[in-house]
Design a protein around this motif. Structure first.
Motif, PDB file in Angstrom:
ATOM      1  N   PRO A   1      -9.264  -3.725  59.218  1.00 33.47           N
ATOM      2  CA  PRO A   1     -10.182  -2.589  59.074  1.00 33.47           C
ATOM      3  C   PRO A   1     -11.630  -3.044  59.182  1.00 33.47           C
ATOM      4  CG  PRO A   1      -9.258  -3.203  56.950  1.00 33.47           C
ATOM      5  CD  PRO A   1      -8.539  -4.020  57.972  1.00 33.47           C
ATOM      6  N   PRO A   2     -12.511  -2.174  59.677  1.00 34.95           N
ATOM      7  CA  PRO A   2     -13.923  -2.548  59.786  1.00 34.95           C
ATOM      8  C   PRO A   2     -14.599  -2.701  58.427  1.00 34.95           C
ATOM      9  CG  PRO A   2     -13.607  -0.249  60.393  1.00 34.95           C
ATOM     10  CD  PRO A   2     -12.248  -0.837  60.239  1.00 34.95           C
ATOM     11  N   PHE A   3     -14.028  -2.095  57.399  1.00 32.24           N
ATOM     12  CA  PHE A   3     -14.596  -2.167  56.048  1.00 32.24           C
ATOM     13  C   PHE A   3     -13.467  -2.333  55.052  1.00 32.24           C
ATOM     14  CE2 PHE A   3     -15.200   0.151  52.066  1.00 32.24           C
ATOM     15  CZ  PHE A   3     -16.298  -0.516  51.537  1.00 32.24           C
ATOM     16  N   VAL A   4     -13.671  -3.177  54.053  1.00 33.59           N
ATOM     17  CA  VAL A   4     -12.755  -3.255  52.916  1.00 33.59           C
ATOM     18  C   VAL A   4     -13.562  -3.116  51.637  1.00 33.59           C
ATOM     19  CG1 VAL A   4     -10.937  -4.615  54.029  1.00 33.59           C
ATOM     20  CG2 VAL A   4     -12.856  -5.785  52.928  1.00 33.59           C
ATOM     21  N   PRO A   5     -13.026  -2.425  50.639  1.00 34.61           N
ATOM     22  CA  PRO A   5     -13.764  -2.275  49.380  1.00 34.61           C
ATOM     23  C   PRO A   5     -13.805  -3.586  48.609  1.00 34.61           C
ATOM     24  CG  PRO A   5     -11.589  -1.263  49.234  1.00 34.61           C
ATOM     25  CD  PRO A   5     -11.766  -1.676  50.655  1.00 34.61           C
ATOM     26  N   GLY A   6     -14.905  -3.822  47.910  1.00 39.77           N
ATOM     27  CA  GLY A   6     -15.028  -5.028  47.105  1.00 39.77           C
ATOM     28  C   GLY A   6     -15.563  -6.198  47.902  1.00 39.77           C
ATOM     29  N   ALA A   7     -15.242  -7.401  47.427  1.00 42.83           N
ATOM     30  CA  ALA A   7     -15.752  -8.636  48.040  1.00 42.83           C
ATOM     31  C   ALA A   7     -14.664  -9.291  48.890  1.00 42.83           C
ATOM     32  CB  ALA A   7     -16.213  -9.597  46.952  1.00 42.83           C
ATOM     33  N   ARG A   8     -15.088  -9.903  50.006  1.00 46.77           N
ATOM     34  CA  ARG A   8     -14.156 -10.629  50.877  1.00 46.77           C
ATOM     35  C   ARG A   8     -14.125 -12.115  50.493  1.00 46.77           C
ATOM     36  NH1 ARG A   8     -13.560  -8.076  56.410  1.00 46.77           N
ATOM     37  NH2 ARG A   8     -14.949  -6.279  56.455  1.00 46.77           N
ATOM     38  N   PHE A   9     -12.942 -12.724  50.579  1.00 44.71           N
ATOM     39  CA  PHE A   9     -12.828 -14.172  50.505  1.00 44.71           C
ATOM     40  C   PHE A   9     -13.435 -14.783  51.767  1.00 44.71           C
ATOM     41  CE2 PHE A   9     -10.365 -18.101  51.331  1.00 44.71           C
ATOM     42  CZ  PHE A   9     -10.676 -18.807  50.176  1.00 44.71           C
ATOM     43  N   GLY A  10     -13.279 -14.072  52.882  1.00 49.12           N
ATOM     44  CA  GLY A  10     -13.914 -14.482  54.127  1.00 49.12           C
ATOM     45  C   GLY A  10     -13.032 -15.350  55.005  1.00 49.12           C
ATOM     46  N   GLY A  11     -13.570 -15.708  56.154  1.00 49.16           N
ATOM     47  CA  GLY A  11     -12.772 -16.352  57.187  1.00 49.16           C
ATOM     48  C   GLY A  11     -12.958 -17.835  57.338  1.00 49.16           C
ATOM     49  N   SER A  12     -13.616 -18.507  56.379  1.00 52.05           N
ATOM     50  CA  SER A  12     -13.905 -19.929  56.585  1.00 52.05           C
ATOM     51  C   SER A  12     -13.406 -20.849  55.475  1.00 52.05           C
ATOM     52  CB  SER A  12     -15.420 -20.127  56.763  1.00 52.05           C
ATOM     53  OG  SER A  12     -16.124 -19.642  55.629  1.00 52.05           O
ATOM     54  N   LYS A  13     -13.239 -20.354  54.256  1.00 48.95           N
ATOM     55  CA  LYS A  13     -12.811 -21.232  53.159  1.00 48.95           C
ATOM     56  C   LYS A  13     -11.314 -21.540  53.280  1.00 48.95           C
ATOM     57  CE  LYS A  13     -14.571 -18.497  49.935  1.00 48.95           C
ATOM     58  NZ  LYS A  13     -14.957 -18.010  48.589  1.00 48.95           N
ATOM     59  N   PRO A  14     -10.853 -22.664  52.674  1.00 50.46           N
ATOM     60  CA  PRO A  14      -9.446 -23.062  52.813  1.00 50.46           C
ATOM     61  C   PRO A  14      -8.484 -21.985  52.301  1.00 50.46           C
ATOM     62  CG  PRO A  14     -10.751 -24.870  51.929  1.00 50.46           C
ATOM     63  CD  PRO A  14     -11.644 -23.665  51.931  1.00 50.46           C
TER      64      PRO A  14
ATOM     65  N   THR B   1      -2.347 -29.699  46.122  1.00 51.65           N
ATOM     66  CA  THR B   1      -2.726 -31.067  46.523  1.00 51.65           C
ATOM     67  C   THR B   1      -3.583 -31.036  47.778  1.00 51.65           C
ATOM     68  OG1 THR B   1      -0.715 -31.977  45.530  1.00 51.65           O
ATOM     69  CG2 THR B   1      -1.832 -33.319  47.180  1.00 51.65           C
ATOM     70  N   LEU B   2      -3.169 -30.239  48.753  1.00 53.79           N
ATOM     71  CA  LEU B   2      -3.936 -30.114  49.994  1.00 53.79           C
ATOM     72  C   LEU B   2      -5.319 -29.529  49.741  1.00 53.79           C
ATOM     73  CD1 LEU B   2      -1.098 -28.708  52.314  1.00 53.79           C
ATOM     74  CD2 LEU B   2      -2.143 -30.983  52.475  1.00 53.79           C
ATOM     75  N   ALA B   3      -5.366 -28.476  48.903  1.00 61.22           N
ATOM     76  CA  ALA B   3      -6.645 -27.819  48.630  1.00 61.22           C
ATOM     77  C   ALA B   3      -7.616 -28.747  47.924  1.00 61.22           C
ATOM     78  CB  ALA B   3      -6.410 -26.555  47.808  1.00 61.22           C
ATOM     79  N   LEU B   4      -7.114 -29.499  46.952  1.00 58.61           N
ATOM     80  CA  LEU B   4      -7.987 -30.372  46.174  1.00 58.61           C
ATOM     81  C   LEU B   4      -8.462 -31.573  46.995  1.00 58.61           C
ATOM     82  CD1 LEU B   4      -6.121 -30.245  42.755  1.00 58.61           C
ATOM     83  CD2 LEU B   4      -8.312 -29.191  43.321  1.00 58.61           C
ATOM     84  N   ALA B   5      -7.700 -31.902  48.047  1.00 57.92           N
ATOM     85  CA  ALA B   5      -8.099 -33.025  48.908  1.00 57.92           C
ATOM     86  C   ALA B   5      -9.194 -32.631  49.901  1.00 57.92           C
ATOM     87  CB  ALA B   5      -6.883 -33.548  49.669  1.00 57.92           C
TER      88      ALA B   5
ATOM     89  N   ALA C   1      10.734 -24.437  48.773  1.00 57.48           N
ATOM     90  CA  ALA C   1       9.897 -23.353  48.256  1.00 57.48           C
ATOM     91  C   ALA C   1       9.394 -23.648  46.843  1.00 57.48           C
ATOM     92  CB  ALA C   1      10.673 -22.040  48.280  1.00 57.48           C
ATOM     93  N   GLU C   2      10.243 -24.273  46.010  1.00 55.87           N
ATOM     94  CA  GLU C   2       9.863 -24.551  44.633  1.00 55.87           C
ATOM     95  C   GLU C   2       8.685 -25.522  44.551  1.00 55.87           C
ATOM     96  OE1 GLU C   2      12.903 -24.813  45.855  1.00 55.87           O
ATOM     97  OE2 GLU C   2      13.896 -23.081  44.940  1.00 55.87           O
ATOM     98  N   ALA C   3       8.542 -26.366  45.579  1.00 55.58           N
ATOM     99  CA  ALA C   3       7.474 -27.371  45.572  1.00 55.58           C
ATOM    100  C   ALA C   3       6.226 -26.910  46.309  1.00 55.58           C
ATOM    101  CB  ALA C   3       7.992 -28.670  46.198  1.00 55.58           C
ATOM    102  N   ALA C   4       6.270 -25.713  46.897  1.00 57.16           N
ATOM    103  CA  ALA C   4       5.202 -25.295  47.813  1.00 57.16           C
ATOM    104  C   ALA C   4       3.854 -25.137  47.112  1.00 57.16           C
ATOM    105  CB  ALA C   4       5.595 -23.989  48.502  1.00 57.16           C
ATOM    106  N   LEU C   5       3.843 -24.592  45.899  1.00 54.43           N
ATOM    107  CA  LEU C   5       2.567 -24.397  45.210  1.00 54.43           C
ATOM    108  C   LEU C   5       1.906 -25.738  44.906  1.00 54.43           C
ATOM    109  CD1 LEU C   5       0.386 -22.710  43.913  1.00 54.43           C
ATOM    110  CD2 LEU C   5       1.810 -22.531  41.848  1.00 54.43           C
ATOM    111  N   ASP C   6       2.669 -26.678  44.382  1.00 55.21           N
ATOM    112  CA  ASP C   6       2.098 -27.993  44.080  1.00 55.21           C
ATOM    113  C   ASP C   6       1.582 -28.664  45.347  1.00 55.21           C
ATOM    114  OD1 ASP C   6       2.579 -27.769  41.386  1.00 55.21           O
ATOM    115  OD2 ASP C   6       4.460 -28.896  41.429  1.00 55.21           O
ATOM    116  N   ARG C   7       2.336 -28.498  46.442  1.00 52.12           N
ATOM    117  CA  ARG C   7       1.925 -29.112  47.711  1.00 52.12           C
ATOM    118  C   ARG C   7       0.612 -28.495  48.205  1.00 52.12           C
ATOM    119  NH1 ARG C   7       5.119 -31.707  51.634  1.00 52.12           N
ATOM    120  NH2 ARG C   7       3.690 -32.881  52.971  1.00 52.12           N
ATOM    121  N   ALA C   8       0.514 -27.173  48.121  1.00 50.76           N
ATOM    122  CA  ALA C   8      -0.702 -26.498  48.574  1.00 50.76           C
ATOM    123  C   ALA C   8      -1.908 -26.883  47.702  1.00 50.76           C
ATOM    124  CB  ALA C   8      -0.508 -24.989  48.553  1.00 50.76           C
TER     125      ALA C   8
END
Length: 302
Positions: free
Chosen positions: A193-206, A295-299, A286-293
């Motif tokens: 949509p051309p507009f969304v209510p509130g704030a966007r996380f945006g297109g560049s952060k991990p 780790t990636l984000a913090l790196a 799937a059970e390990a996916a959150l921890d894996r993500a």
């Protein structure tokens, strides 16, 4: 009266109605004719249970999926009688799930290092229901340094809701998907949509999207769209592989027929995830996916 049996169940009539609807509406005309003929032949042979709506649903669904494995083709059993109007059966079930899941946003939290986790489950609920809770949740996570979007328990829903969510995660209006009709014509295009209510996380952060072998349909589209655009890393398991949008018809008070009526074409890949599922960029249980993500984000450098 048992909820699994009904003296009003007429298996022959249910199967004939099912064959008519599949033949007239299934997105692949050749397969539609083949399936309609198969159902009628099996019915004439007395292959379908006439005592139990649940058993009839299971037998017919197995035959519906025997030609091309389309997981959106199904005769679904509902223990609670469902409304007769087209599409009403699935909406009645979804409404109960919506009310029990905080509007489809059952989890949102901020973890170490400024990484937010947002779970959307168990469905991508219809946008007229889900816009308010999703806008609130997505606006709250907008300032986070990185975002983990958890779709491991999401089994599908409304493509319009997919586009709405993508509006918070991309910059600028973006073409996400094209639906082709049974005749091969463009039936609909999906854009953010051309507009969304509130704030966007945006297109560049991990951004990381968690998937499982149960992630299906519209939830798969959300993961696939973001992956094809190079916007997100998919972490977890390959998804179930259902890309065809469906419509539903009540063919008995306890039985709803689900038939795909279009096929999706992604503007980047030129295809979709039907039968293959969305393949993760970072495969893991799937059970390990959150921890894996995490780790990636913090790196990633701040």
């Amino acid at each position: 009266m048992s909820s699994t049996t009904s003296p009003a169940l007429d298996a022959v009539t249910v199967v004939e109605s099912t064959a008519d609807l599949v033949g007239e509406n299934y997105v692949f005309p050749e397969a539609a004719r083949e399936l309609a003929a198969l159902l009628r032949r099996r019915s004439a042979e007395g292959a379908y249970p006439a005592e139990s709506a649940q058993e009839l649903a299971e037998a017919v669904t197995a035959d519906l999926r025997s030609v091309n494995g389309d997981l959106h083709l199904a005769l679904k059993y509902h223990a609670v009688p469902v409304p007769p109007e087209q599409g009403a059966a699935v909406l009645a079930t979804m409404r109960r799930d919506f009310d029990a899941s905080l509007g489809g946003v059952p989890r949102m939290e901020l973890l170490d290092g400024g990484v937010a986790v947002l779970e959307i489950a168990p469905k991508m609920f219809p946008l007229d229901w889900a816009a308010q809770p999703l806008a609130a949740a997505l606006s709250l996570v907008a300032p986070a340094r990185a975002l983990v979007l958890d779709l491991r328990r999401n089994t599908g829903g409304d493509p319009d809701t997919v586009a709405f969510v993508c509006g918070y995660l991309l910059d600028g209006r973006t073409h996400l998907n094209t639906l082709l009709s049974r005749q091969g014509e463009v039936a609909e295009q999906s854009w953010t949509p051309p507009f969304v209510p509130g704030a966007r996380f945006g297109g560049s952060k991990p951004l990381y999207v968690l998937t499982s072998g149960n992630t299906f349909s519209a939830a798969e589209e959300l993961a696939y769209d973001l992956q094809q655009l190079g916007r997100a890393e998919i972490v977890g398991e390959a998804t179930r592989g259902g890309a065809h949008p469906r419509e539903g018809w009540t063919v008995h008070p306890h039985l709803e027929l689900s038939v795909p009526v279009a096929r999706a074409v992604n503007p980047v890949s030129g295809t979709n995830w039907e039968g293959t599922g969305v393949r993760p960029d970072v495969p893991c249980d799937a059970e390990a996916a959150l921890d894996r993500a995490l780790t990636l984000a913090l790196a990633r450098p701040a």
